[in-house]
Design a protein around this motif. Structure first.
Motif, PDB file in Angstrom:
ATOM      1  N   ALA A   1      12.856  -3.902  -8.192  1.00 22.16           N
ATOM      2  CA  ALA A   1      13.577  -3.154  -7.151  1.00 22.16           C
ATOM      3  C   ALA A   1      13.205  -1.667  -7.152  1.00 22.16           C
ATOM      4  CB  ALA A   1      15.083  -3.318  -7.370  1.00 22.16           C
ATOM      5  N   ILE A   2      12.480  -1.214  -8.184  1.00 20.19           N
ATOM      6  CA  ILE A   2      12.264   0.233  -8.342  1.00 20.19           C
ATOM      7  C   ILE A   2      11.420   0.854  -7.222  1.00 20.19           C
ATOM      8  CG2 ILE A   2      11.130   1.958  -9.823  1.00 20.19           C
ATOM      9  CD1 ILE A   2      12.242   0.445 -12.205  1.00 20.19           C
ATOM     10  N   LEU A   3      10.259   0.290  -6.955  1.00 16.82           N
ATOM     11  CA  LEU A   3       9.404   0.931  -5.937  1.00 16.82           C
ATOM     12  C   LEU A   3      10.041   0.893  -4.541  1.00 16.82           C
ATOM     13  CD1 LEU A   3       5.821   0.016  -7.207  1.00 16.82           C
ATOM     14  CD2 LEU A   3       7.017   2.202  -7.341  1.00 16.82           C
ATOM     15  N   PRO A   4      10.643  -0.243  -4.139  1.00 18.55           N
ATOM     16  CA  PRO A   4      11.344  -0.193  -2.855  1.00 18.55           C
ATOM     17  C   PRO A   4      12.441   0.883  -2.833  1.00 18.55           C
ATOM     18  CG  PRO A   4      11.043  -2.468  -3.533  1.00 18.55           C
ATOM     19  CD  PRO A   4      10.574  -1.612  -4.673  1.00 18.55           C
ATOM     20  N   ALA A   5      13.156   1.042  -3.958  1.00 23.36           N
ATOM     21  CA  ALA A   5      14.222   2.063  -3.988  1.00 23.36           C
ATOM     22  C   ALA A   5      13.614   3.460  -3.889  1.00 23.36           C
ATOM     23  CB  ALA A   5      15.041   1.940  -5.270  1.00 23.36           C
ATOM     24  N   ARG A   6      12.467   3.661  -4.555  1.00 23.99           N
ATOM     25  CA  ARG A   6      11.835   4.987  -4.487  1.00 23.99           C
ATOM     26  C   ARG A   6      11.405   5.291  -3.050  1.00 23.99           C
ATOM     27  NH1 ARG A   6       8.040   5.461  -9.157  1.00 23.99           N
ATOM     28  NH2 ARG A   6      10.031   5.716 -10.232  1.00 23.99           N
ATOM     29  N   GLY A   7      10.907   4.253  -2.385  1.00 32.19           N
ATOM     30  CA  GLY A   7      10.498   4.421  -0.994  1.00 32.19           C
ATOM     31  C   GLY A   7      11.697   4.738  -0.114  1.00 32.19           C
TER      32      GLY A   7
ATOM     33  N   ARG B   1       0.852  -1.204   0.000  1.00 32.09           N
ATOM     34  CA  ARG B   1       0.000   0.000   0.000  1.00 32.09           C
ATOM     35  C   ARG B   1       0.883   1.248   0.000  1.00 32.09           C
ATOM     36  NH1 ARG B   1      -3.679  -3.188   2.997  1.00 32.09           N
ATOM     37  NH2 ARG B   1      -2.666  -2.784   4.985  1.00 32.09           N
ATOM     38  N   GLU B   2       1.921   1.192   0.786  1.00 34.14           N
ATOM     39  CA  GLU B   2       2.800   2.359   0.849  1.00 34.14           C
ATOM     40  C   GLU B   2       3.536   2.564  -0.478  1.00 34.14           C
ATOM     41  OE1 GLU B   2       3.551   1.475   5.493  1.00 34.14           O
ATOM     42  OE2 GLU B   2       5.302   1.522   4.183  1.00 34.14           O
ATOM     43  N   LEU B   3       4.057   1.438  -1.033  1.00 37.69           N
ATOM     44  CA  LEU B   3       4.862   1.551  -2.254  1.00 37.69           C
ATOM     45  C   LEU B   3       4.020   1.915  -3.471  1.00 37.69           C
ATOM     46  CD1 LEU B   3       7.368  -1.425  -1.901  1.00 37.69           C
ATOM     47  CD2 LEU B   3       7.814   1.006  -1.598  1.00 37.69           C
ATOM     48  N   ALA B   4       2.802   1.353  -3.546  1.00 34.29           N
ATOM     49  CA  ALA B   4       1.962   1.591  -4.730  1.00 34.29           C
ATOM     50  C   ALA B   4       1.693   3.081  -4.916  1.00 34.29           C
ATOM     51  CB  ALA B   4       0.656   0.826  -4.602  1.00 34.29           C
ATOM     52  N   ARG B   5       1.642   3.774  -3.824  1.00 33.31           N
ATOM     53  CA  ARG B   5       1.387   5.214  -3.919  1.00 33.31           C
ATOM     54  C   ARG B   5       2.523   5.935  -4.653  1.00 33.31           C
ATOM     55  NH1 ARG B   5      -0.761   4.940   1.540  1.00 33.31           N
ATOM     56  NH2 ARG B   5       1.189   5.701   2.426  1.00 33.31           N
ATOM     57  N   LEU B   6       3.662   5.269  -4.739  1.00 29.21           N
ATOM     58  CA  LEU B   6       4.836   5.916  -5.333  1.00 29.21           C
ATOM     59  C   LEU B   6       4.984   5.662  -6.833  1.00 29.21           C
ATOM     60  CD1 LEU B   6       7.445   4.977  -2.591  1.00 29.21           C
ATOM     61  CD2 LEU B   6       6.209   7.131  -2.842  1.00 29.21           C
ATOM     62  N   LYS B   7       4.105   4.822  -7.407  1.00 30.33           N
ATOM     63  CA  LYS B   7       4.314   4.378  -8.790  1.00 30.33           C
ATOM     64  C   LYS B   7       4.457   5.545  -9.776  1.00 30.33           C
ATOM     65  CE  LYS B   7       2.144   1.625 -12.385  1.00 30.33           C
ATOM     66  NZ  LYS B   7       1.240   2.472 -13.119  1.00 30.33           N
ATOM     67  N   ASP B   8       3.583   6.517  -9.679  1.00 27.59           N
ATOM     68  CA  ASP B   8       3.653   7.625 -10.634  1.00 27.59           C
ATOM     69  C   ASP B   8       4.298   8.866 -10.046  1.00 27.59           C
ATOM     70  OD1 ASP B   8       2.343   6.132 -12.655  1.00 27.59           O
ATOM     71  OD2 ASP B   8       0.478   6.384 -11.529  1.00 27.59           O
ATOM     72  N   GLU B   9       4.931   8.681  -8.905  1.00 27.56           N
ATOM     73  CA  GLU B   9       5.576   9.827  -8.257  1.00 27.56           C
ATOM     74  C   GLU B   9       6.999   9.995  -8.782  1.00 27.56           C
ATOM     75  OE1 GLU B   9       4.261  11.892  -5.875  1.00 27.56           O
ATOM     76  OE2 GLU B   9       2.392  10.848  -6.365  1.00 27.56           O
ATOM     77  N   PRO B  10       7.501  11.215  -8.752  1.00 27.06           N
ATOM     78  CA  PRO B  10       8.922  11.378  -9.095  1.00 27.06           C
ATOM     79  C   PRO B  10       9.769  10.786  -7.972  1.00 27.06           C
ATOM     80  CG  PRO B  10       7.983  13.437  -8.315  1.00 27.06           C
ATOM     81  CD  PRO B  10       6.844  12.449  -8.397  1.00 27.06           C
ATOM     82  N   THR B  11      11.028  10.489  -8.283  1.00 25.56           N
ATOM     83  CA  THR B  11      11.907   9.967  -7.244  1.00 25.56           C
ATOM     84  C   THR B  11      12.631  11.142  -6.618  1.00 25.56           C
ATOM     85  OG1 THR B  11      12.172   8.043  -8.639  1.00 25.56           O
ATOM     86  CG2 THR B  11      13.704   8.267  -6.795  1.00 25.56           C
TER      87      THR B  11
END
Ligand code: PEP
Ligand code: MG
Length: 573
Positions: free
Chosen positions: A530-536, A252-262
């Motif tokens: 690995a992308i969403l965990p890295a963005r988080g 839930r936390e990571l999915a929120r980051l999918k379209d977010e900038p890093t």
């Protein structure tokens, strides 16, 4: 008693619940004569029309639930309904042999599917599942059956089946279906792809043992690990339930980051890109919010086949990736053969030290025919997106200049032939040989970007074969010597205005990410997962603090000390 069954991870997540087993229904019609062939053809056409209407309904509801792209498969199914190689053949058989439509359909579909399954091309092989799906739908219509067994599911469950067709998968009621397990299938089969889009835990290719399960058996599907636990005891169940809760919370936390900038917590922006080896990886890339493709390892297009791919084949693959990325950057690396990657059909001379031999660009410069074909395909594909061309394994400047010269010649030749080529193609090089890293400032004025290939850079820096278990202790991405080299490259890039990325495994390593951030790395390219965990992770780091701590790390004396520094600073922020 608890048992476990191992399959292939198709779509991650943990599902817990009772099994709902869909027994494979092998309906094989017997050869029966029809009373009236013309009436039989009409009956067949009505069944085709009914299948068409059903497909249109599924297509529209898929567009609504999952978007246009996921619904494309049903357009492909609708095309099968119009395919003369199937439909005309069936009608001819009904008329010429005077048989019933069910029999003609079964025969023609079987032979079509067998032919497709024997094809070399993976995409054509996948089409066999489409034809089976459509033929099954027409068969149901002929037999007066509507819908599928799936529509009779009322209670929360985990579906266990021989296989699920794409339309079965798209129709799953996610309010009650918690996951699925199939006997056959691969990570790239359509049901697996659909499962990932739906975000439903799934394991495919689990073999015969799953078909001995019965409806009501209690299951845990640990999809990321491809593990099915049958009848877990109370303690195991409690452990899996806790893991499931943690997983869901994290998702839930990571999915929120999918379209977010890093972006770091002090607003420093970096780019997270994906590494791919084939076009089959693209869906995963898009699902995980990659901002670019940072490395397309094109050698995989050359492997697992009997001969070199043609310019046209390559062009189509590059075009596909560029179009899918819709204008986002796509770094395509030219052929990197040699070392551990062999092409049996090329009969390259045996070398004592293949990792130090004629690999990658060295081979391409020795075999310009091979190189030129690839460059032509790349240049032609450039108008379909934002292409960046990258040369691997460069040690000295003359190699880069020669590669660029050949690229320029091919460009001029293509323009002469009347081809359209993008005029903003960036050209870059991998930094994976210590001489190139130390001498990065020599190369920087001649390229638009560097991408640090730490997989090779570390093996050459430490003189430790990346394939040899005995010396794997020397494989130390966070060793101060590696960090110093990375810094040298980043500083040289900054001085000459060329951006610096990293596409070796180190870029996705959570222990290295804070250090790389602090050293000023701009683009981190890694496996899509690995992308969403890295963005988080990056969202919680402070760029300014890590600038200072990375500097401290450069002066430490072992990887162990660096890792301790990272651990202590990560906990304290
Ligand atoms: C590298 O060497 O870091 C790299 C990304 O290339 P490959 O792993 O394909 O050699
Ligand atoms: Mg490499």
């Amino acid at each position: 008693m608890t048992t476990t069954i191992q399959g292939i991870a198709a779509s991650p997540g943990i599902a817990i619940g009772p099994a709902f087993v869909i027994a494979a229904e092998a309906y094989v019609p017997t050869k029966t004569n029809a009373d009236d062939s013309q009436a039989e053809v009409t009956r067949f056409r009505q069944a085709v029309a009914q299948a068409g209407e059903e497909l249109e309904k599924i297509r529209l509801s898929t567009i609504e639930r999952l978007g246009e792209e996921k619904a494309e498969i049903f357009e492909a199914h609708q095309l099968v309904l119009e395919d003369p190689d199937l439909i005309d053949v069936i009608e001819e058989q009904i008329v010429n042999e005077g048989v019933i439509a069910e029999y003609a359909l079964h025969e023609a579909a079987q032979s079509f599917v067998t032919t497709l399954r024997e094809m070399d091309n993976e995409l054509l092989r996948e089409r066999a599942a489409d034809v089976e799906d459509v033929a099954g739908r027409i068969m149901n219509a002929l037999r007066g059956r509507k819908g599928s067994t799936l529509s009779s599911i009322q209670e929360p469950c985990i579906i266990v089946a021989e296989d699920l067709t794409p339309s079965d998968t798209a129709q799953l009621d996610l309010a009650i279906v918690r996951g699925f397990v199939t006997k056959v299938g691969s990570r790239t089969s359509h049901s697996a792809i659909m499962a990932r889009s739906l975000g439903i835990p799934a394991i495919v290719g689990a073999g015969d043992r799953v078909m001995s399960l019965t409806t009501g058996d209690r299951l845990v599907v640990h999809a990321a690990e491809g593990r099915i636990v049958v009848e877990p005891d109370a303690e195991e169940l409690a452990t899996y339930e806790q893991e499931q809760q943690r997983y869901l919370q994290k998702q839930r936390e990571l999915a929120r980051l999918k379209d977010e900038p890093t972006v770091t917590k002090d607003e420093h922006r970096v780019e997270l890109a994906a590494n791919i080896g084939s076009i089959e990886d693209m869906q995963h890339v898009l699902d995980n919010g990659a901002e670019a493709i940072g490395l397309f390892r094109t050698e995989f297009l050359y492997m697992g086949r009997p001969s070199l791919p043609s310019e046209e084949e390559q062009y189509n693959q590059y075009k596909y990736v560029l179009e899918k990325m819709e204008g986002k950057a796509v770094v395509i690396r030219t052929l990197d053969i040699g070392g551990d990657k062999e092409l049996p059909y090329m009969e390259l001379p045996k070398e004592d030290n293949p990792f130090l031999g004629q690999r990658a660009l060295r081979l391409c410069l020795a075999r310009p025919d091979l190189f030129r074909t690839q460059l032509r395909a790349l240049l032609r594909a450039s108008r379909h997106g934002q292409l960046k061309i990258m040369f691997p394994m460069i040690a000295v400047l003359s190699e880069l200049l020669e590669a660029k010269q050949i690229l320029q010649e091919e460009k001029e030749q293509l323009l002469k032939e009347g081809h359209d080529i993008a005029d903003n193609i960036e050209v870059g090089m991998m930094i994976e040989i210590p001489a190139a890293a130390i001498g990065a400032a020599i190369f920087a004025p001649h390229v638009d970007f560097f991408s640090i290939g730490t997989n090779d850079l570390i093996q050459y820096l430490m003189a430790a074969d990346r394939m040899n278990e005995q010396v794997s202790y020397l494989y130390q991405p966070c060793h101060p010597a590696v960090l110093q080299l990375v810094k040298t490259v980043i500083d040289a890039g900054a001085q000459h205005g060329c951006w610096v990325g990293m596409c070796g495994e180190m870029a996705g390593d959570e222990r290295a990410i804070p250090l790389l951030l602090g050293l000023g790395l701009h683009e981190f390219s890694m496996s899509a997962a690995a992308i969403l965990p890295a963005r988080g992770q990056l969202a919680e780091l402070s760029y300014t603090s890590w600038q200072e701590w990375s500097h401290t790390a450069l002066g430490l004396s072992s990887e162990q000390e660096v890792l301790e520094l990272v651990a202590s600073r990560t906990q304290s922020v």
